[in-house]
Design a protein around this motif. Structure first.
Motif, mmCIF file in Angstrom:
data_model
loop_
_atom_site.group_PDB
_atom_site.id
_atom_site.type_symbol
_atom_site.label_atom_id
_atom_site.label_comp_id
_atom_site.label_asym_id
_atom_site.label_seq_id
_atom_site.Cartn_x
_atom_site.Cartn_y
_atom_site.Cartn_z
ATOM 1 N N GLN A 1 35.407 39.398 48.574
ATOM 2 C CA GLN A 1 36.354 38.756 49.493
ATOM 3 C C GLN A 1 36.170 37.251 49.483
ATOM 4 O O GLN A 1 37.134 36.491 49.433
ATOM 5 C CB GLN A 1 36.171 39.278 50.912
ATOM 6 C CG GLN A 1 37.048 38.549 51.923
ATOM 7 C CD GLN A 1 36.714 38.870 53.361
ATOM 8 O OE1 GLN A 1 37.228 39.831 53.898
ATOM 9 N NE2 GLN A 1 35.872 38.076 53.992
ATOM 10 N N MET B 1 43.613 37.890 48.131
ATOM 11 C CA MET B 1 43.392 36.760 49.043
ATOM 12 C C MET B 1 44.492 35.701 48.976
ATOM 13 O O MET B 1 44.872 35.144 50.004
ATOM 14 C CB MET B 1 42.010 36.147 48.802
ATOM 15 C CG MET B 1 40.836 37.074 49.147
ATOM 16 S SD MET B 1 40.909 37.792 50.807
ATOM 17 C CE MET B 1 40.473 36.354 51.805
ATOM 18 N N TYR C 1 35.709 31.459 54.993
ATOM 19 C CA TYR C 1 35.929 32.721 54.286
ATOM 20 C C TYR C 1 35.335 32.699 52.887
ATOM 21 O O TYR C 1 35.011 33.759 52.337
ATOM 22 C CB TYR C 1 37.423 33.038 54.219
ATOM 23 C CG TYR C 1 37.968 33.522 55.530
ATOM 24 C CD1 TYR C 1 37.845 34.854 55.897
ATOM 25 C CD2 TYR C 1 38.585 32.645 56.420
ATOM 26 C CE1 TYR C 1 38.338 35.310 57.117
ATOM 27 C CE2 TYR C 1 39.074 33.085 57.637
ATOM 28 C CZ TYR C 1 38.947 34.421 57.971
ATOM 29 O OH TYR C 1 39.424 34.863 59.179
ATOM 30 N N MET D 1 40.467 41.622 44.918
ATOM 31 C CA MET D 1 40.308 40.578 45.936
ATOM 32 C C MET D 1 40.730 39.200 45.426
ATOM 33 O O MET D 1 41.232 38.376 46.194
ATOM 34 C CB MET D 1 38.864 40.546 46.430
ATOM 35 C CG MET D 1 38.546 41.682 47.388
ATOM 36 S SD MET D 1 39.782 41.851 48.699
ATOM 37 C CE MET D 1 38.847 41.437 50.141
ATOM 38 N N TRP E 1 45.069 45.708 54.065
ATOM 39 C CA TRP E 1 43.697 45.227 54.197
ATOM 40 C C TRP E 1 42.895 46.140 55.134
ATOM 41 O O TRP E 1 41.784 46.572 54.823
ATOM 42 C CB TRP E 1 43.719 43.791 54.718
ATOM 43 C CG TRP E 1 42.446 43.028 54.488
ATOM 44 C CD1 TRP E 1 41.312 43.465 53.856
ATOM 45 C CD2 TRP E 1 42.192 41.671 54.868
ATOM 46 N NE1 TRP E 1 40.366 42.473 53.826
ATOM 47 C CE2 TRP E 1 40.881 41.360 54.438
ATOM 48 C CE3 TRP E 1 42.933 40.704 55.529
ATOM 49 C CZ2 TRP E 1 40.296 40.111 54.662
ATOM 50 C CZ3 TRP E 1 42.355 39.459 55.734
ATOM 51 C CH2 TRP E 1 41.055 39.168 55.307
ATOM 52 N N PHE F 1 39.317 48.119 53.973
ATOM 53 C CA PHE F 1 38.211 47.163 54.100
ATOM 54 C C PHE F 1 37.292 47.507 55.267
ATOM 55 O O PHE F 1 36.080 47.287 55.194
ATOM 56 C CB PHE F 1 38.777 45.749 54.258
ATOM 57 C CG PHE F 1 37.757 44.670 54.034
ATOM 58 C CD1 PHE F 1 37.276 44.397 52.775
ATOM 59 C CD2 PHE F 1 37.266 43.915 55.095
ATOM 60 C CE1 PHE F 1 36.334 43.405 52.550
ATOM 61 C CE2 PHE F 1 36.326 42.921 54.889
ATOM 62 C CZ PHE F 1 35.864 42.666 53.610
#
Length: 411
Positions: free
Chosen positions: A49, A109, A350, A105, A20, A24
């Motif tokens: 994301q 995740m 998130y 993503m 990550w 990112f």
């Protein structure tokens, strides 16, 4: 836990967050310099994301927690992720890049929950054992940032397009973790005490919606969503900002934030027990506002200490709000809704909160983009004042409407 399993879990966490952190952090700079993306295009990429965070519980809840071993799902997701990373490495424009980053993503995740689940299932005393495993994730993120700045010097050559190499590095790490996952401890689906598998509503957090009837929890929930708007500004703009104003080795220096996160995580229990939940979370909110003011008025010259201090505040910003928030949520949920409540907060922050935040950040960039060609310092000053103001307003809302209460699990 024997040492072999502990070492395997630590290496898993290291790679999970190395992947990550490897791409990112510099994503905003890459999009701006390599793909010539602007405003809402950059916001749309970062929003993947949040879309991944929204979809993740459905993937984990419908597949991993019901039908297949978690370590096998983790392996498959990272192997596919390695292929998608290679496609992102080869992309030449925004339209060719976006489908791959969105797909990635959506797959990445869920791996955050899977790595935690695999770890917890091997522990007899998670409260004492998990931090020793999880800290390797932070070390992995730091290692990625230091590699970009000091080993490969890709951010020093960002103007020449060198940041595309971050996707190749992340892809190799993803391939490694994908293969390694198949030798991790077996983690089959969990059944409840009555022999039934956990309900889908519980897994995605829907069972915890009833907690919103509690006034204090409702105020905390709304504040959590709103504070993620300024958080999104940091993810989307910080590396590009530090690069454009001329701070040397910006990606490496941003790892100061992760070092700060580790230090303040150790200080959090002391602060929490002495000052209580409300004051702790207010300090976290205030830190967001102060950080962005430091970014707005600092520079890479004689005021570079303001930029470094703004980065170093990450530990207070993140730990004092999000970690203390997890403790508070755990205490409010009770034994029955612990997992569901954490799932609900994760989905709200998130997912929804940062999704709104990325769009707001894109709107602000478009609003002031004419300044960028004539007054770069003025452009970034206006850009950072907005999230500083939002964080300060959220802090006032929480200060006025949240009634202080004791959090038993923090004692």
């Amino acid at each position: 836990m024997n040492s072999l399993i502990k070492n395997k879990l630590s290496f898993m966490m290291f790679l999970e967050f190395f992947i990550w952190g490897a791409w990112f952090v510099t994503l905003g700079t890459f999009l701006n310099i390599n793909l010539k993306a602007e405003g809402f295009e950059i916001a749309n990429v970062f929003s993947t994301q949040s879309l991944g965070a929204i979809i993740a519980p459905f993937i984990v809840g419908m597949i991993a927690d019901r039908y297949f071993n978690a370590e096998r799902i983790l392996g498959v997701l990272h192997l596919v992720g390695a292929f998608l990373m290679y496609q992102m490495y080869q992309a030449q424009d925004y339209s060719g890049f976006y489908p791959y980053v969105l797909s990635y993503m959506i797959l990445y995740m869920p791996t955050l929950a899977l790595t935690s689940s695999i770890s917890f299932r091997q522990m007899l005393n998670p409260e004492k054992e998990f931090s020793g495993i999880r800290i390797w994730g932070t070390i992995g993120w730091i290692a990625a940032g230091l590699s970009i700045s000091y080993l490969f010097k890709w951010d020093a050559s960002a103007s020449e397009g060198a940041l595309s190499n971050t996707f190749l590095m992340a892809g190799i790490a993803s391939l490694t973790l994908g293969l390694f996952s198949f030798i991790l401890p077996k983690t089959p689906p969990v059944k409840s005490n009555d022999g039934e598998k956990a309900s889908f509503a519980s897994i995605v957090g829907l069972d915890a919606v009833k907690l919103l009837k509690d006034r204090n929890f409702f105020i905390f929930f709304i504040s959590s969503v709103l504070i993620c708007i300024p958080l999104a500004f940091y993810y989307q703009n910080a590396n590009l900002f530090l690069t454009e104003v001329g701070l040397e080795n910006p990606t490496g220096k941003m790892t100061i934030g992760q070092v700060s996160e580790v230090l303040f995580l150790l200080l959090l229990p002391v602060f929490f027990s002495k000052f209580g939940f409300k004051k702790t979370i207010l300090v976290g909110m205030l830190a967001w506002a102060v950080r962005y003011l430091l970014f707005a008025y600092g520079n890479a010259g004689e005021l570079s200490f303001m930029l470094i201090l703004g980065i170093a505040l990450h530990g207070i910003c993140y730990d004092f709000f999000f970690v203390s928030g997890q403790i508070y949520t755990d205490s409010k949920a009770g034994e029955k809704y612990k997992s569901a409540a954490q799932g609900l907060i994760t989905l709200a922050t998130y997912g929804v909160g940062q999704l709104i935040g990325f769009w707001v950040a894109g709107f602000i960039e478009n609003k002031y983009k004419d300044l960028k060609g004539t007054d770069l310092a003025g452009f970034w000053e206006q850009t950072w004042i907005v999230p500083a103001g939002i964080a300060f307003v959220v802090m006032l809302i929480f200060l006025v409407f949240f009634k202080d209460e004791k959090v038993k699990s923090a004692e």
